[in-house]
Motif scaffolding. Structure first.
Motif, mmCIF file in Angstrom:
data_model
loop_
_atom_site.group_PDB
_atom_site.id
_atom_site.type_symbol
_atom_site.label_atom_id
_atom_site.label_comp_id
_atom_site.label_asym_id
_atom_site.label_seq_id
_atom_site.Cartn_x
_atom_site.Cartn_y
_atom_site.Cartn_z
ATOM 1 N N LEU A 132 -3.357 12.019 -28.152
ATOM 2 C CA LEU A 132 -2.591 13.254 -28.003
ATOM 3 C C LEU A 132 -1.584 13.182 -26.870
ATOM 4 O O LEU A 132 -1.094 14.206 -26.394
ATOM 5 N N GLY A 133 -1.309 11.970 -26.388
ATOM 6 C CA GLY A 133 -0.255 11.783 -25.412
ATOM 7 C C GLY A 133 -0.539 12.437 -24.078
ATOM 8 O O GLY A 133 -1.662 12.403 -23.559
ATOM 9 N N GLU A 134 0.487 13.091 -23.510
ATOM 10 C CA GLU A 134 0.402 13.666 -22.168
ATOM 11 C C GLU A 134 -0.681 14.734 -22.078
ATOM 12 O O GLU A 134 -1.440 14.789 -21.109
ATOM 13 N N ALA A 135 -0.762 15.584 -23.091
ATOM 14 C CA ALA A 135 -1.770 16.645 -23.077
ATOM 15 C C ALA A 135 -3.176 16.062 -23.093
ATOM 16 O O ALA A 135 -4.067 16.535 -22.386
ATOM 17 N N GLY A 136 -3.384 15.017 -23.873
ATOM 18 C CA GLY A 136 -4.688 14.375 -23.929
ATOM 19 C C GLY A 136 -5.054 13.734 -22.609
ATOM 20 O O GLY A 136 -6.209 13.807 -22.167
ATOM 21 N N ALA A 137 -4.075 13.099 -21.954
ATOM 22 C CA ALA A 137 -4.339 12.470 -20.653
ATOM 23 C C ALA A 137 -4.722 13.512 -19.611
ATOM 24 O O ALA A 137 -5.651 13.310 -18.812
ATOM 25 N N ALA A 138 -4.019 14.657 -19.600
ATOM 26 C CA ALA A 138 -4.344 15.729 -18.654
ATOM 27 C C ALA A 138 -5.737 16.287 -18.927
ATOM 28 O O ALA A 138 -6.502 16.581 -17.995
ATOM 29 N N LEU A 139 -6.078 16.415 -20.194
ATOM 30 C CA LEU A 139 -7.390 16.934 -20.563
ATOM 31 C C LEU A 139 -8.502 15.979 -20.122
ATOM 32 O O LEU A 139 -9.546 16.408 -19.596
ATOM 33 N N ALA A 140 -8.290 14.671 -20.309
ATOM 34 C CA ALA A 140 -9.279 13.671 -19.881
ATOM 35 C C ALA A 140 -9.451 13.704 -18.365
ATOM 36 O O ALA A 140 -10.575 13.633 -17.841
ATOM 37 N N GLU A 141 -8.327 13.851 -17.629
ATOM 38 C CA GLU A 141 -8.401 13.925 -16.166
ATOM 39 C C GLU A 141 -9.185 15.166 -15.733
ATOM 40 O O GLU A 141 -9.991 15.111 -14.798
ATOM 41 N N TYR A 142 -8.958 16.274 -16.407
ATOM 42 C CA TYR A 142 -9.678 17.516 -16.091
ATOM 43 C C TYR A 142 -11.186 17.317 -16.251
ATOM 44 O O TYR A 142 -11.975 17.730 -15.400
ATOM 45 N N HIS A 143 -11.595 16.655 -17.334
ATOM 46 C CA HIS A 143 -13.023 16.427 -17.575
ATOM 47 C C HIS A 143 -13.631 15.540 -16.489
ATOM 48 O O HIS A 143 -14.752 15.789 -16.033
ATOM 49 N N HIS A 144 -12.901 14.508 -16.057
ATOM 50 C CA HIS A 144 -13.410 13.616 -15.012
ATOM 51 C C HIS A 144 -13.579 14.360 -13.690
ATOM 52 O O HIS A 144 -14.593 14.197 -12.995
ATOM 53 N N LEU A 145 -12.601 15.186 -13.334
ATOM 54 C CA LEU A 145 -12.681 15.936 -12.083
ATOM 55 C C LEU A 145 -13.812 16.960 -12.122
ATOM 56 O O LEU A 145 -14.507 17.177 -11.124
ATOM 57 N N LEU A 146 -14.005 17.540 -13.304
ATOM 58 C CA LEU A 146 -15.072 18.528 -13.454
ATOM 59 C C LEU A 146 -16.439 17.872 -13.283
ATOM 60 O O LEU A 146 -17.328 18.402 -12.595
#
Length: 628
Positions: free
Chosen positions: A91-105
Motif C-alpha cells: 500500500l505504499g506510503e500509507a502502508g509504511a506509516a501504518l507499519a511504523e505506527y504498529h511498531h511504535l505502539l
C-alpha cells in the motif's frame, strides 16, 4: 474498454527480438495463462505489463487509473519484518506509516506515536488498516509472525497478500505454485477463481493452468498467439499449426533450392535469365535468413545398469521423529524391482526423511530397513548440490572423460549435451551463468549419464518447460528400473507413478495404487483416524497437526552425559535452522538476477550452500547417534 493494450511492441536483449510486433489486450475478469519455452520472454512480457520495463518500439496503453500488482517468481531477498509489515508494503506510503505506527505502539514509544498517528490519519490509514486486516484474515495469516521464520509456502502466501491488498485491477503471478505443496496449490486455485480482477499468470503446472485459465497466450519465437482456455484444444490446434508451418517451410525450401540451382546454371542460361526472377530469388534468400526455427526438444535416454535384485528395499515397523515431532510411526512396506512410487505430502511432513530411510542415509529409531542386492542408485537432488560451481557444464557431466556411454552407444560429451539443448559455447560457459532451467537440464544430463537401476528424483520438474516435462514423463514411464519420485506436480505424478506413499500425519504413511487422482478416490473419508488434511486438497489452509511423541523403544537405553543430552536437546532447532538456510539459499540461486553477480560471488554462494547441506546431513546423523 480493455484494461491494457499492447500495439506492435518490440523488446530485445541482444540477438533476435525476444518479443516482436506483439499485439495483446487484457479485459476485466480474464485469467490469462502465458506459456512458452524457457527463455521465450514470459517474465519479460509481465514486466512490460507492470511498467517495470519500457518497450524498444510500439505502444502500451493503460486504462486511466488501472492498478497493477505483481507476485514475483522468487521470494525477494530483502523482505523482512512482521507479516503485517510485508503485506502493508503493498500500500505504499500509507502502508509504511501504518507499519511504523504498529511498531511504535508495541514498543510503547508514545512520544513518537502522535506524529506517526497524524500521518496515518492524513493518508486515510485507518481504512487501509482494515483492508490489511481483512486480507490477513482471508488468507489465514498471523500478522505478528516474523516473515523470515516462515516456510517457503507461507512466504509465498504473504507475498500474495501483499499483491492483492491494494485491490489491483490486474494481478500478475509468475510461477505462483513455486514452493507450495499440493494442499496449498489447491487452496490457491480456489482463491484465484474467486478473484474479481484480471489475472495474468505463468505456470508449468498443467493442472493448475487447466483449472484457472480462461485464455492461453503462447509466446513462440517472439510472436504471440491467443487460444481459448482449453488446454486439450490448445495442444491439438498448436500441433495442427506447427504441421501446416512445417509443410509450408518445406515447400518454400524446395522452391528456393530450385531457384538456387537455376541461378548457378552455365553462361548460356545466365545470358537469358529473367531479372525479375533474380530479384525474387534475392527476396527468398532474405526471407529464409530471417526465419526463426522452432526450438528443438531435449532428447533423453537414461543409462541402464544390470538389473537389481527382485526386492529393492524392505521396511519393517520403522519409526522416526525429531523430539516430539513424529514423522513416521511403525511403517512397513516392500518395494520391488520395476515399481514407480510417488511420495505425496505437505511440506514438513517427512517426505525427505522417508526417502533418506529408504536409501539407508538415515537409520530408523525403531524397526529395520533391508536394502536389496546389486543396487546402483542415481539421485536427482532438488538443491542441485551435486553440481560443482567451479566447473562448467561440460566438466560436470564429463568428469575428465571425452565420451559418455548410454546403453552401449558411445557419444562425445559435447554431442550428448546438445541433446539437452546446450550449444558448444553454452556447454563451455561457467556454470554460474546458467539459468535455473538450464541447471535442471544439466542435472538431468548428469543423472542419465550414470548407469542406474534405482532412480531417485526429488522435485525434478522445477523450472522445466512443458515440452521437456512431457519428454521426461515418457522416459520415466519406460525406465526399466525402480523409481522413487517426490513431486507436487499432480499431472506428472498421474502420468509416471504406479503407486503412492502418502504422509498422512501423526506418523501414518498410507500406501495407494496409482497416482494422485487414484489416491483422491481411495483415501479414507475426512475424520478417519490416521488421516489429515495436510496432504489433501482443501478450500482453505489447514494448520498442520502437532505430531504425537515417538514412542520409546522397549530396549534399555544408555544414559547420556549432561553434554550429550544438552546437544541432543538442541539438535532439532539446529536441524530446522539448517533446513531453512538451505531452502533460502536454493531459492536465491533460482532467481535469474542471481546469475548477474560476478563469478566469484556465485561460486562462494554455491560453496556455502554445499557446506550448509553437509552440516544438515551431519546434524541428521548426530541426532540418530545420540537418540539411539
Amino acid at each position: 474498454m480493455p484494461l491494457i493494450t499492447l500495439n506492435d511492441v518490440d523488446y530485445g536483449v541482444g540477438g533476435p527480438l525476444l518479443l516482436q510486433s506483439v499485439a495483446m489486450t487484457i479485459e476485466r475478469g480474464e485469467r490469462v495463462a502465458l506459456i512458452g519455452r524457457n527463455g521465450a520472454g514470459k517474465s519479460t512480457l509481465m514486466r512490460l505489463i507492470a511498467g517495470e520495463l519500457k518497450p524498444d518500439d510500439g505502444e502500451i496503453r493503460f486504462e486511466q487509473g488501472v492498478r497493477i500488482a505483481r507476485l514475483e517468481q522468487e521470494v525477494p531477498a530483502g523482505a523482512g519484518g512482521s507479516v503485517f509489515d510485508v503485506v502493508a508494503e503493498g500500500l505504499g506510503e500509507a502502508g509504511a506509516a501504518l507499519a511504523e505506527y504498529h511498531h511504535l505502539l508495541q514498543a510503547g514509544d508514545y512520544d513518537a506515536l502522535a506524529d506517526v498517528q497524524a500521518r496515518v490519519e492524513a493518508l486515510d490509514g485507518w481504512r487501509i488498516e482494515q483492508r490489511v486486516t481483512e486480507v490477513l484474515e482471508r488468507l489465514q495469516l498471523d500478522g505478528d509472525a516474523v516473515f523470515s521464520s516462515l516456510s517457503g509456502g507461507m512466504k509465498r502466501r504473504v507475498l500474495l497478500a501483499r499483491a492483492v491488498v491494494s485491490a489491483p485491477d490486474i494481478l500478475l503471478l509468475d510461477e505462483p505454485t513455486n514452493h507450495l505443496d499440493i494442499a496449498a496449490i489447491d487452496w490457491l486455485e480456489g482463491f484465484l477463481k474467486q478473484w474479481a480482477g484480471a489475472i495474468v499468470f505463468v505456470t508449468h503446472d498443467r493442472r493448475f493452468l487447466r483449472a484457472l485459465a480462461t485464455r492461453i497466450v503462447e509466446i513462440d519465437r517472439g510472436q504471440l498467439t491467443s487460444w481459448p482456455g482449453d488446454w486439450a484444444n490448445y495442444v491439438r490446434r498448436r500441433e495442427e499449426r506447427l504441421n501446416a508451418e512445417a509443410q509450408e517451410q518445406a515447400r518454400f525450401d524446395k522452391m528456393l533450392a530450385q531457384e538456387e540451382a537455376w541461378i548457378r546454371q552455365g553462361i548460356k542460361a545466365r545470358r537469358t535469365r529473367d531479372e525479375g526472377r533474380v530479384r525474387r530469388l534475392e527476396a527468398m534468400r532474405l526471407e529464409r535468413a530471417a526465419r526463426r526455427d522452432l526450438t528443438g526438444n531435449v532428447r533423453m535416454a537414461a543409462a541402464q545398469a544390470n538389473a537389481s535384485g527382485k526386492k529393492v528395499v524392505e521396511l519393517k515397523d520403522v519409526s522416526f521423529g525429531f523430539g516430539e515431532r513424529r514423522l513416521i510411526d511403525n511403517f512397513s512396506t516392500t518395494i520391488f524391482r520395476g515399481d514407480r512410487i510417488g511420495l505425496i505430502g505437505a511440506n514438513g511432513t517427512g517426505k525427505t526423511t522417508l526417502l533418506k530411510l529408504l536409501l539407508g542415509e538415515l537409520a530408523p529409531q525403531r524397526g529395520e530397513v533391508r536394502s536389496g542386492t546389486q543396487l546402483q542408485i542415481a539421485y536427482f537432488d532438488q538443491y542441485r548440490a551435486t553440481l560443482r560451481e567451479d566447473w562448467n557444464a561440460l566438466e560436470n557431466v564429463a568428469e575428465g572423460q571425452d565420451f559418455v556411454e548410454i546403453n552401449g552407444a558411445r557419444k562425445h560429451v559435447i554431442g550428448y549435451l546438445q541433446d539437452f539443448l546446450f550449444t558448444p559455447e553454452r556447454a563451455r560457459a561457467p556454470i554460474t551463468r546458467l539459468s535455473g532451467g538450464e541447471r535442471n537440464r544439466l542435472l538431468l544430463a548428469k543423472l542419465f549419464a550414470q548407469p542406474s537401476n534405482l532412480l531417485v528424483m526429488d522435485e525434478p520438474t522445477n523450472d522445466l518447460d512443458v515440452e521437456t516435462l512431457e519428454l521426461l514423463e515418457e522416459l520415466l514411464a519406460d525406465y526399466p528400473g525402480t523409481l522413487l519420485l517426490v513431486s507436487h506436480d499432480r499431472d506428472f505424478l498421474d502420468n509416471v507413478v504406479t503407486s503412492t506413499l502418502v504422509m498422512e500425519g501423526d506418523g501414518h504413511v498410507g500406501e495407494y495404487i496409482g497416482g494422485y487422482q487414484d489416491w483422491l478416490r481411495q483415501r479414507p473419508a475426512p475424520g478417519v483416524a490416521g488421516t489429515t488434511a495436510a496432504a489433501a486438497p482443501s478450500p482453505a489452509p489447514v494448520a498442520p497437526a502437532i505430531p504425537a511423541p515417538v514412542a520409546e523403544p522397549t530396549a534399555p537405553r544408555r544414559k547420556l552425559s549432561y553434554k550429550d543430552q544438552r546437544e541432543l536437546d538442541q539438535l532439532p532447532a539446529l536441524i530446522e535452522s539448517l533446513e531453512t538456510r538451505v531452502a533460502e539459499m536454493t531459492a536465491e540461486m533460482n532467481d535469474a538476477a542471481f546469475y548477474q553477480r560476478d563469478a566469484a560471488a556465485i561460486t562462494a554462494h554455491g560453496a556455502a550452500l554445499q557446506k550448509a547441506q553437509e552440516a544438515l546431513n551431519a546434524a541428521y546423523l548426530r541426532w540418530t547417534e545420540l537418540d539411539a
